[in-house]
Design a protein around this motif. Structure first.
Motif, PDB file in Angstrom:
ATOM      1  N   UNK A 123      -2.643   8.304  -5.884  1.00  0.00           N
ATOM      2  CA  UNK A 123      -2.442   6.861  -5.943  1.00  0.00           C
ATOM      3  C   UNK A 123      -3.780   6.214  -5.623  1.00  0.00           C
ATOM      4  N   UNK A 124      -4.315   5.493  -6.567  1.00  0.00           N
ATOM      5  CA  UNK A 124      -5.622   4.874  -6.356  1.00  0.00           C
ATOM      6  C   UNK A 124      -5.504   3.374  -6.527  1.00  0.00           C
ATOM      7  N   UNK A 125      -6.110   2.649  -5.607  1.00  0.00           N
ATOM      8  CA  UNK A 125      -6.088   1.204  -5.718  1.00  0.00           C
ATOM      9  C   UNK A 125      -6.915   0.831  -6.948  1.00  0.00           C
ATOM     10  N   UNK A 126      -6.362  -0.064  -7.739  1.00  0.00           N
ATOM     11  CA  UNK A 126      -7.058  -0.465  -8.963  1.00  0.00           C
ATOM     12  C   UNK A 126      -8.310  -1.242  -8.569  1.00  0.00           C
ATOM     13  N   UNK A 183       0.820  -1.209   0.000  1.00  0.00           N
ATOM     14  CA  UNK A 183       0.000   0.000   0.000  1.00  0.00           C
ATOM     15  C   UNK A 183       0.852   1.257   0.000  1.00  0.00           C
ATOM     16  N   UNK A 184       0.181   2.381  -0.256  1.00  0.00           N
ATOM     17  CA  UNK A 184       0.818   3.680  -0.097  1.00  0.00           C
ATOM     18  C   UNK A 184       0.448   4.248   1.263  1.00  0.00           C
TER      19      UNK A 184
END
Lengths: 262, 320
Positions: A230-233, A20-21
């Protein structure tokens, strides 16, 4: 004169974990276990083989830039057989990008003294694959990169580079920066004896002051690049799954035709 | 309008598709100026002009072939100094990334690699990347110097946009320091006649389930029926069944085709990292529990030696 080899290694979040970010859009290191980047194990292995080919007349220093835990990556490399470690650790390094990292590594390599720098082809987290070229440019020495075979003899490094369109045989005089691929040869497992011996091997700790680097040249503030989002796919929506009972090939063809692939 | 340097990837003047994609993306942020190094600039210029290059800067010197990477950095730097561009774009090939990286150090700029999309932003170009084995999508920009960005193949559809494409000679002095790594020999890879793996619109890959080099023709036959490239998982490559140059995954090639067909591949994270951004994903595997099925648009649980040949026959029949 003994050959001075520096192997650059990275401590990375385990790719099989859930990466994760963090809130500042740097890699969240608290969330997932770290380890020595698998691709750097190949670099350590090739350094060990070069030392063996030189009848042991070489000294291998393993170098890392990273938080306290990055010491684990050094210990792994030392247990494989590297002689000593250098750990660059400084709170101001948090968020350093590839260019900043290459600056820190270049200064640390110069301070350590080297004839040959060995790197993995890329890290398993950032996967950029540019660090060896950045380092060669900063050090002003030849880059002999992406090698599937490497050898050193008489102050000359030779290697084989399997490119997209051709295989090249390369040659450069030392000092030089080398990077090796996962085709260069399986990395050895540390033996019990190696693990025990690693505990006694020296690890030198350096900070930015030791390397004459200003805090604003590195870190998140000093970075040359900025992650803005930053977006989780989104998870893929469940696809159609059929069991082959003699018609699987036909059904698949039907699907591909429907998608206009046939 | 600001000029954008586009580094041309070509084989003796035959421009490779990723460069045409770069020209298309470059037009979103300025006027493309192509940099063509090595032979064949006259041939290439027509193609480059057709896709929007207002200018083609060219240089040819034996050093580009005789030494690794660094002489090309000297040339690109000369182009950078001649043009003062708003950005420098290169293909995300091994060489493209290395040239971009060294240029970035020299001109004091940041570098972004493996962009999958590019758009103009208030503070310079914004690059989209797919990270952590494609589990995240990020948007980033460069904050210092002139953005140097490498872009992955299949990131944009090449669009025709006729422009002048005026060819201009670039004066390049190759520094002695750039002649450090000699290319002693170069053996071109034998052409299989199939599309290049990273550029192909369709990729058919085989894995552990293929169970031997002697069975890979089953995969190749399907690929050929679809006009596809052939890929292999790390397990198949490590077993010596297929060349490493065809490996799809974190330590091999990263592909992003319109259609990806995985046969006998379980879908380890290492492999997923290299193919997860494919538009349509199809898998054939005996094991209904294989993680690859989590990704698919269409999956067949079955023996690849039954399903793949049947599919190949069906494709051939439909194509007539």
């Amino acid at each position: 004169m003994s050959l001075r080899i520096v192997v650059c290694v990275k401590y990375v979040p385990d790719a099989t974990g859930d990466r994760h970010f963090a809130e500042d859009l740097t890699v969240d290191r608290d969330d997932v276990d770290g380890l020595l980047s698998e691709l750097d194990e190949y670099a350590v292995e090739q350094a060990l083989q070069i030392k063996e080919a030189a009848d042991g007349d070489a000294e291998i220093t393993v170098l890392t830039v990273g938080p306290e835990d990055a010491n684990d990556a050094l210990r792994k490399a030392l247990s494989m057989g590297a002689d000593k470690g250098v750990h660059v650790e400084d709170d101001d390094l948090h968020g350093t990008d590839a260019l900043g990292t290459s600056l820190v590594l270049a200064k640390a390599v110069e301070k350590t003294g080297y004839d040959l720098v060995v790197c993995g082809m890329a890290s398993t987290d950032g996967t950029m694959g540019v660090l060896p070229a950045l380092l060669a440019e900063r050090l002003g020495v030849p880059q002999v990169t992406q090698l599937s075979e490497v050898s050193v003899d008489g102050g000359v490094v030779k290697g084989r580079r399997d490119g997209d369109t051709a295989t090249e045989h390369l040659e450069a005089s030392l000092p030089a920066v080398v990077s090796v691929t996962d085709q260069s040869g399986e990395a050895r497992y540390p033996s019990f004896k190696g693990i025990m011996a690693a505990k006694k091997k020296p690890v030198e700790s350096l900070d930015l002051d030791d390397l004459d680097i200003e805090a604003d040249e590195v870190g998140l503030e000093g970075a040359w690049t900025k992650v803005e989002e930053a977006a989780e796919r989104p998870a893929r929506t469940a696809g159609t799954i059929v069991k082959d009972e003699g018609e699987g090939g036909k059904q698949l063809a039907e699907f591909l035709a429907g998608q206009k692939f046939i | 309008m600001a000029e954008v340097l586009v580094y041309v990837d070509h084989v003796d003047g035959a421009v490779r598709k990723p460069t045409l994609e770069l020209l298309t993306l470059a037009r979103r942020i300025g006027e493309p100026v192509a940099v063509h190094l090595g032979p064949g600039a006259d041939t290439a210029a027509a193609t480059l002009a057709e896709h929007g290059a207002v200018k083609v800067l060219t240089a040819d010197a034996p050093e580009f072939a005789d030494y690794l990477v660094a002489p090309k950095v000297d040339a690109l730097q000369a182009a950078y100094e001649a043009v003062s561009p708003a950005a420098v774009l290169l293909p995300s090939s091994t060489e493209g990334k290395e040239i971009g990286a060294r240029l970035a150090v020299r001109i004091g700029s940041g570098i972004i690699t493996d962009a999958v999309d590019l758009e103009a932003g208030d503070e310079g170009p914004v690059a989209t990347q797919s990270v952590f084995a494609a589990s995240y999508t990020t948007k980033s920009r460069i904050t210092k110097g002139t953005p140097v960005i490498t872009v992955k193949p299949n990131s944009a559809a090449p669009e025709a946009a006729p422009a002048a494409g005026t060819v201009e000679q670039l004066t390049v002095t190759v520094a002695d320091a750039s002649k450090g790594t000699k290319v002693v020999s170069r053996t071109p890879r034998e052409s299989t006649g199939r599309p290049d793996l990273t550029e192909a619109a369709i990729v058919v890959s085989g894995g552990r389930g293929v169970n031997g080099a002697e069975n890979f023709p089953v995969i190749e036959a399907l690929a050929d029926s679809l006009g596809a490239a052939v890929g292999a998982s790390r397990a198949a490559v490590d077993a010596g069944w297929y060349p490493h140059t065809n490996q799809v995954g974190q330590t091999g090639k990263s592909v992003s085709p319109q259609l990806y067909i995985a046969a006998g591949i379980s879908g380890a994270i290492q492999h997923r990292a290299g193919m997860q951004t494919s538009k349509t994903i199809v898998a054939i595997n005996k094991d209904a529990e294989a993680p690859i099925f989590d990704l698919v648009d269409y999956g067949v649980v079955g023996d690849l030696f039954e399903v793949v040949p049947a599919l190949t026959d069906e494709v051939k029949a439909r194509k007539g």
